[in-house]
Design a protein around this motif. Structure first.
Motif, PDB file in Angstrom:
ATOM      1  N   THR A  11       0.792  -1.112   0.006  1.00  0.00           N
ATOM      2  CA  THR A  11       0.040   0.123  -0.090  1.00  0.00           C
ATOM      3  C   THR A  11       0.906   1.184  -0.115  1.00  0.00           C
ATOM      4  N   ALA A  12       1.919   1.401   0.651  1.00  0.00           N
ATOM      5  CA  ALA A  12       2.978   2.282   0.889  1.00  0.00           C
ATOM      6  C   ALA A  12       3.411   2.656  -0.468  1.00  0.00           C
ATOM      7  N   ARG A  13       3.831   1.448  -1.334  1.00  0.00           N
ATOM      8  CA  ARG A  13       4.574   1.614  -2.521  1.00  0.00           C
ATOM      9  C   ARG A  13       3.664   2.270  -3.375  1.00  0.00           C
ATOM     10  N   ARG A  14       2.414   1.587  -3.524  1.00  0.00           N
ATOM     11  CA  ARG A  14       1.314   2.021  -4.280  1.00  0.00           C
ATOM     12  C   ARG A  14       1.065   3.477  -4.231  1.00  0.00           C
ATOM     13  N   LEU A  15       0.651   4.036  -3.081  1.00  0.00           N
ATOM     14  CA  LEU A  15       0.339   5.412  -2.897  1.00  0.00           C
ATOM     15  C   LEU A  15       1.695   6.230  -3.412  1.00  0.00           C
ATOM     16  N   ARG A  16       2.775   5.934  -2.983  1.00  0.00           N
ATOM     17  CA  ARG A  16       3.913   6.685  -3.409  1.00  0.00           C
ATOM     18  C   ARG A  16       4.003   6.758  -4.971  1.00  0.00           C
ATOM     19  N   LEU A  17       3.716   5.621  -5.585  1.00  0.00           N
ATOM     20  CA  LEU A  17       3.728   5.644  -6.977  1.00  0.00           C
ATOM     21  C   LEU A  17       2.924   6.567  -7.669  1.00  0.00           C
ATOM     22  N   ILE A  18       1.451   6.508  -7.052  1.00  0.00           N
ATOM     23  CA  ILE A  18       0.588   7.295  -7.604  1.00  0.00           C
ATOM     24  C   ILE A  18       0.782   8.844  -7.357  1.00  0.00           C
ATOM     25  N   ARG A  19       1.215   9.157  -6.050  1.00  0.00           N
ATOM     26  CA  ARG A  19       1.786  10.370  -5.948  1.00  0.00           C
ATOM     27  C   ARG A  19       2.848  11.127  -6.906  1.00  0.00           C
ATOM     28  N   THR A  20       3.974  10.296  -6.818  1.00  0.00           N
ATOM     29  CA  THR A  20       4.999  10.847  -7.739  1.00  0.00           C
ATOM     30  C   THR A  20       4.715  10.737  -9.382  1.00  0.00           C
ATOM     31  N   SER A  21       3.887  10.041  -9.598  1.00  0.00           N
ATOM     32  CA  SER A  21       3.482  10.008 -11.046  1.00  0.00           C
ATOM     33  C   SER A  21       2.680  11.145 -11.290  1.00  0.00           C
ATOM     34  N   LYS A  22       2.010  11.936 -10.390  1.00  0.00           N
ATOM     35  CA  LYS A  22       1.089  12.905 -10.511  1.00  0.00           C
ATOM     36  C   LYS A  22       2.089  14.257 -10.226  1.00  0.00           C
ATOM     37  N   GLY A  23       3.354  13.993  -9.793  1.00  0.00           N
ATOM     38  CA  GLY A  23       4.202  15.071  -9.480  1.00  0.00           C
ATOM     39  C   GLY A  23       3.651  15.970  -8.284  1.00  0.00           C
ATOM     40  N   LEU A  24       3.209  15.056  -7.174  1.00  0.00           N
ATOM     41  CA  LEU A  24       2.861  15.820  -6.007  1.00  0.00           C
ATOM     42  C   LEU A  24       3.820  15.560  -4.942  1.00  0.00           C
ATOM     43  N   SER A  25       3.884  16.675  -4.258  1.00  0.00           N
ATOM     44  CA  SER A  25       4.628  16.527  -2.593  1.00  0.00           C
ATOM     45  C   SER A  25       3.429  15.864  -1.905  1.00  0.00           C
ATOM     46  N   GLN A  26       4.120  15.259  -0.918  1.00  0.00           N
ATOM     47  CA  GLN A  26       3.175  14.724  -0.022  1.00  0.00           C
ATOM     48  C   GLN A  26       2.169  15.680   0.687  1.00  0.00           C
ATOM     49  N   ARG A  27       2.778  16.916   1.047  1.00  0.00           N
ATOM     50  CA  ARG A  27       2.069  17.845   1.496  1.00  0.00           C
ATOM     51  C   ARG A  27       0.512  18.219   0.615  1.00  0.00           C
ATOM     52  N   GLU A  28       0.938  18.363  -0.844  1.00  0.00           N
ATOM     53  CA  GLU A  28       0.035  18.650  -1.768  1.00  0.00           C
ATOM     54  C   GLU A  28      -0.990  17.849  -1.993  1.00  0.00           C
ATOM     55  N   MET A  29      -0.341  16.332  -2.029  1.00  0.00           N
ATOM     56  CA  MET A  29      -1.517  15.334  -1.752  1.00  0.00           C
ATOM     57  C   MET A  29      -2.421  15.157  -0.714  1.00  0.00           C
ATOM     58  N   ALA A  30      -1.917  15.588   0.367  1.00  0.00           N
ATOM     59  CA  ALA A  30      -2.725  15.596   1.836  1.00  0.00           C
ATOM     60  C   ALA A  30      -3.753  16.965   1.620  1.00  0.00           C
ATOM     61  N   LYS A  31      -3.303  17.844   1.207  1.00  0.00           N
ATOM     62  CA  LYS A  31      -4.069  19.091   0.742  1.00  0.00           C
ATOM     63  C   LYS A  31      -5.288  18.661  -0.052  1.00  0.00           C
ATOM     64  N   ARG A  32      -5.058  18.164  -1.197  1.00  0.00           N
ATOM     65  CA  ARG A  32      -6.057  17.702  -2.083  1.00  0.00           C
ATOM     66  C   ARG A  32      -6.936  16.931  -1.435  1.00  0.00           C
ATOM     67  N   ALA A  33      -6.606  15.891  -0.709  1.00  0.00           N
ATOM     68  CA  ALA A  33      -7.545  15.071  -0.049  1.00  0.00           C
ATOM     69  C   ALA A  33      -8.190  15.339   1.100  1.00  0.00           C
ATOM     70  N   GLY A  36      -4.793  15.384   7.154  1.00  0.00           N
ATOM     71  CA  GLY A  36      -3.587  16.173   7.874  1.00  0.00           C
ATOM     72  C   GLY A  36      -2.146  15.939   7.083  1.00  0.00           C
ATOM     73  N   SER A  37      -1.232  16.862   7.169  1.00  0.00           N
ATOM     74  CA  SER A  37      -0.107  16.792   6.444  1.00  0.00           C
ATOM     75  C   SER A  37       0.674  15.712   6.759  1.00  0.00           C
ATOM     76  N   GLY A  38       0.697  14.897   7.814  1.00  0.00           N
ATOM     77  CA  GLY A  38       1.410  13.660   8.037  1.00  0.00           C
ATOM     78  C   GLY A  38       1.094  12.569   7.784  1.00  0.00           C
ATOM     79  N   THR A  39      -0.194  12.579   7.265  1.00  0.00           N
ATOM     80  CA  THR A  39      -0.904  11.029   6.975  1.00  0.00           C
ATOM     81  C   THR A  39      -0.200  10.556   5.970  1.00  0.00           C
ATOM     82  N   ILE A  40      -0.111  11.231   4.695  1.00  0.00           N
ATOM     83  CA  ILE A  40       0.472  10.663   3.669  1.00  0.00           C
ATOM     84  C   ILE A  40       1.877  10.209   3.925  1.00  0.00           C
ATOM     85  N   SER A  41       2.603  10.764   4.643  1.00  0.00           N
ATOM     86  CA  SER A  41       4.212  10.514   4.973  1.00  0.00           C
ATOM     87  C   SER A  41       3.985   9.112   5.835  1.00  0.00           C
TER      88      SER A  41
END
Length: 188
Positions: A11-33, A36-41
């Protein structure tokens, strides 16, 4: 059945691949969703496993459904070779942008195989973003407009410019146009 730690890491790897393929930082992904900012991390590090409801909420923020999330093929992030059929198309109607090494984390370089149908373009609005980009036209004719200046390029012709300048691309020929482009930093 996979054990819990294997499932957490997948799950961790899949989420990281989705996030990076969309060019998002962890913070930006958390904001869009709306989480909390630490959730994605925490999820990407494998320190927490999200509930299905939380995962659906995160994925909805980046327009990915749960079925796709668990069904796309995980690839070795350290691969050196990328078959054409494995490249993800980020384009839209009339334009194909095949991303090279899209699953690779922390890419500094974005490389695309771009294909424009006759009359297709990069969109009505001019693009502008940090970085630099360059390309070589392989087939067809591409009209490139940078900072209000347009030029039609043919096979073997190239461009290179600061991406902060407003720019736009359009197939100016009567056959499909193929371009190999690179951009840094990666925006996809």
């Amino acid at each position: 059945m996979a054990d819990s730690s294997t499932s957490d890491l997948e799950t961790a790897r899949r989420l990281r691949l989705i996030r990076t393929s969309k060019g998002l930082s962890q913070r930006e992904m958390a904001k869009r969703a709306g989480v909390g900012s630490g959730t994605i991390s925490q999820i990407e590090s494998g320190s927490t496993q999200p509930s299905v409801a939380l995962l659906k909420k995160i994925l909805a923020g980046v327009d990915v459904n749960l079925g796709f999330f668990f069904s796309f093929e995980l690839k070795n992030e350290d691969s050196f070779y990328f078959p054409h059929r494995s490249m993800r198309d980020l384009g839209s109607t009339g334009v194909s942008y095949l991303l090279v090494a899209g699953e690779r984390r922390n890419r500094k370089l974005q490389m695309l195989i771009e294909e424009y149908d006759v009359g297709a373009d990069s969109g009505r609005a001019e693009l502008s973003h940090e970085g630099e980009e360059c390309a070589v036209v392989i087939e067809g004719r591409l009209e490139v407009t940078v900072d209000g200046q347009s030029r039609v390029l043919g096979p073997g012709d190239a461009y290179y410019f600061s991406s902060i300048l407003p720019h736009r691309f359009r197939n100016a020929g009567d056959t499909p146009c193929k371009v190999i482009s690179a951009c840094t930093p990666s925006s996809f």
